[in-house]
Design an enzyme around this catalytic site. Structure first.
Site, mmCIF file in Angstrom:
data_model
loop_
_atom_site.group_PDB
_atom_site.id
_atom_site.type_symbol
_atom_site.label_atom_id
_atom_site.label_comp_id
_atom_site.label_asym_id
_atom_site.label_seq_id
_atom_site.Cartn_x
_atom_site.Cartn_y
_atom_site.Cartn_z
ATOM 1 N N ARG A 214 0.845 -1.182 0.000
ATOM 2 C CA ARG A 214 0.000 0.000 0.000
ATOM 3 C C ARG A 214 0.881 1.232 0.000
ATOM 4 O O ARG A 214 2.088 1.141 0.169
ATOM 5 C CB ARG A 214 -0.957 -0.025 1.198
ATOM 6 C CG ARG A 214 -0.254 -0.508 2.452
ATOM 7 C CD ARG A 214 -0.383 0.276 3.692
ATOM 8 N NE ARG A 214 -0.297 1.684 3.511
ATOM 9 C CZ ARG A 214 0.828 2.384 3.598
ATOM 10 N NH1 ARG A 214 2.006 1.810 3.830
ATOM 11 N NH2 ARG A 214 0.819 3.688 3.455
ATOM 12 N N GLY A 215 0.236 2.402 -0.170
ATOM 13 C CA GLY A 215 0.995 3.635 -0.356
ATOM 14 C C GLY A 215 1.095 3.876 -1.858
ATOM 15 O O GLY A 215 1.421 2.958 -2.628
ATOM 16 N N ALA A 216 0.808 5.105 -2.287
ATOM 17 C CA ALA A 216 0.625 5.373 -3.714
ATOM 18 C C ALA A 216 1.813 4.933 -4.587
ATOM 19 O O ALA A 216 1.632 4.165 -5.543
ATOM 20 C CB ALA A 216 0.302 6.853 -3.905
ATOM 21 N N ARG B 117 -7.213 -0.628 -7.018
ATOM 22 C CA ARG B 117 -7.631 0.450 -6.099
ATOM 23 C C ARG B 117 -7.890 1.702 -6.952
ATOM 24 O O ARG B 117 -7.169 1.939 -7.920
ATOM 25 C CB ARG B 117 -6.560 0.729 -5.024
ATOM 26 C CG ARG B 117 -6.354 -0.452 -4.067
ATOM 27 C CD ARG B 117 -5.477 -0.084 -2.885
ATOM 28 N NE ARG B 117 -6.185 0.746 -1.927
ATOM 29 C CZ ARG B 117 -5.583 1.374 -0.917
ATOM 30 N NH1 ARG B 117 -4.272 1.279 -0.737
ATOM 31 N NH2 ARG B 117 -6.284 2.102 -0.072
ATOM 32 N N GLN C 131 -2.239 2.603 9.841
ATOM 33 C CA GLN C 131 -0.943 2.686 9.150
ATOM 34 C C GLN C 131 0.045 3.543 9.941
ATOM 35 O O GLN C 131 1.257 3.374 9.821
ATOM 36 C CB GLN C 131 -1.121 3.283 7.742
ATOM 37 C CG GLN C 131 -1.829 2.384 6.750
ATOM 38 C CD GLN C 131 -3.323 2.639 6.716
ATOM 39 O OE1 GLN C 131 -3.923 3.043 7.719
ATOM 40 N NE2 GLN C 131 -3.943 2.403 5.581
ATOM 41 N N ASP D 70 -2.192 10.708 -2.492
ATOM 42 C CA ASP D 70 -2.530 9.613 -3.402
ATOM 43 C C ASP D 70 -2.878 10.118 -4.794
ATOM 44 O O ASP D 70 -2.744 9.389 -5.771
ATOM 45 C CB ASP D 70 -3.682 8.786 -2.826
ATOM 46 C CG ASP D 70 -3.186 8.021 -1.617
ATOM 47 O OD1 ASP D 70 -3.168 8.608 -0.508
ATOM 48 O OD2 ASP D 70 -2.745 6.875 -1.783
ATOM 49 N N ASN E 281 -5.712 12.301 -0.014
ATOM 50 C CA ASN E 281 -4.811 11.521 0.843
ATOM 51 C C ASN E 281 -5.668 10.756 1.857
ATOM 52 O O ASN E 281 -6.893 10.919 1.917
ATOM 53 C CB ASN E 281 -3.786 12.427 1.539
ATOM 54 C CG ASN E 281 -2.672 11.631 2.192
ATOM 55 O OD1 ASN E 281 -2.081 10.748 1.566
ATOM 56 N ND2 ASN E 281 -2.378 11.898 3.451
ATOM 57 N N LYS E 282 -5.020 9.944 2.652
ATOM 58 C CA LYS E 282 -5.687 9.077 3.623
ATOM 59 C C LYS E 282 -6.758 9.825 4.421
ATOM 60 O O LYS E 282 -6.542 10.967 4.840
ATOM 61 C CB LYS E 282 -4.622 8.493 4.553
ATOM 62 C CG LYS E 282 -5.105 7.609 5.663
ATOM 63 C CD LYS E 282 -6.002 6.469 5.218
ATOM 64 C CE LYS E 282 -5.367 5.595 4.158
ATOM 65 N NZ LYS E 282 -6.329 4.601 3.598
#
Ligand code: MRU
Length: 313
Positions: free
Chosen positions: A45-47, A77, A173, A214, A224-225
């Protein structure tokens, strides 16, 4: 640096981030479908990291299934544009050059994180208390990180006294992955619940907020998150610089504004273990006007020249 991905002998090895920090389990992905599944369930995970994983995932495809595998991986995703960006590059390279293209993307993204860290560290004063959200380190990028890479570089310069790590509900996270990465390097930090940010800022113990992204729309709005937007609103209220660090692969000129960015909604079971009705949004949009500066590998962009707090102040 922790490497979240390793391509070896026709297999992509994925460090299962859902199991960290309790245990280091490596998944063996031998097909594009297995890589797409690892991306969808946040094993990787993570862009930037999901872009690199998808690129290698496509390199695992048979030539006959190449286009279909590209579609499958790009759909794993919806929000981080790095995924589509990486898949499109490998599709353009074609099946015979796919592995070389994937390796090129990984190298490019790693190099970008080094430059982001250098540029971002120039923004810091002395002994700052920095608040961050989600995980933006090596695990999220395959390199030295975006926001977390900046924090580490600034800390090495003596510019960071302490990091406030938002736990980043629902999948933590921050408290699982960012805390683990900071502890390995020895940077002082404290995990806080996401809802502590207002109290901390009102007590004047946050000097800067720095997060990853992201997707950044053409007008500068930032996905973003989930929980990033409230941090930006609070930072604005308290006159605290709000910095976004991301490679240029996260900037999407084809998405005009944040309203056009698809927001992933995940399984409600991640939020409510008791089976109650729930809505589980994975990302939110921070309007460009709340962003003090965007740091990319190409330098620092003053997101609202003359309008917000001066990032260089
Ligand atoms: O759902 P995740 O864990 O993939 O979300 C990741 C984030 O929101 C990160 O902040 C973002 O990808 C930037 S990481 C360099």
């Amino acid at each position: 640096v922790i490497a979240p991905l390793r391509y070896e002998d026709g297999v992509l090895l994925v460090l299962d981030q859902t199991r960290l920090p309790a245990e280091e389990v490596w998944l063996r992905c031998a097909t594009p479908a297995e890589v797409a599944d690892a991306i969808a369930r946040l094993a990787v995970r993570g862009a930037p990291a999901i872009g690199v994983a998808a690129a290698y995932g496509l390199a695992l495809a048979d030539a006959a299934d190449f286009e279909a595998a590209g579609r499958l991986l790009a759909a794993a995703r919806p929000t981080a544009v790095n995924l589509r960006w990486a898949v499109n590059q490998v599709l353009a390279a074609g099946p015979d050059a796919a592995l070389e293209a994937a390796r090129g993307i990984e190298q490019r993204e790693r190099a970008a994180t080094r430059r982001i860290a250098e540029h971002g560290a120039t923004l810091f004063g002395s002994q700052e208390r920095v608040l961050t959200h989600c995980n933006t380190g090596a695990l999220a990028t395959t390199g030295s990180g975006t926001a977390l890479g900046v924090i580490e570089a600034a800390w090495r310069n003596g510019a960071v006294a302490q990091v406030w790590v938002g736990e980043t509900r629902p999948l933590n996270q921050g408290s699982r992955l960012t805390a683990w990465e900071l502890e390995r390097v020895g940077i002082p930090f404290k995990v806080v619940t996401d809802s502590s940010a207002g109290l901390l800022m009102s007590r004047a113990v946050v000097d800067r907020v720095i997060v990853g992204a992201d997707r950044i729309a053409a007008n500068g709005d930032v996905a973003n998150k989930i929980g990033t937007y409230p941090l930006a609103v609070l930072a604005h209220r308290h006159g605290i610089p709000f910095i976004v660090a991301a490679p240029t692969s996260t900037i999407d000129p084809d998405t005009p504004t944040g309203a056009d960015i698809p927001i992933e909604e995940r399984d409600p079971a991640e939020v409510t273990p008791h089976g109650h009705a729930a809505a589980n949004y994975a990302f939110d949009i921070t309007p460009a006007e709340l962003v003090t500066a965007i740091v990319t590998e190409d330098g620092v962009i003053d997101a609202n020249a003359g309008k917000g707090p001066d990032p260089l102040a």
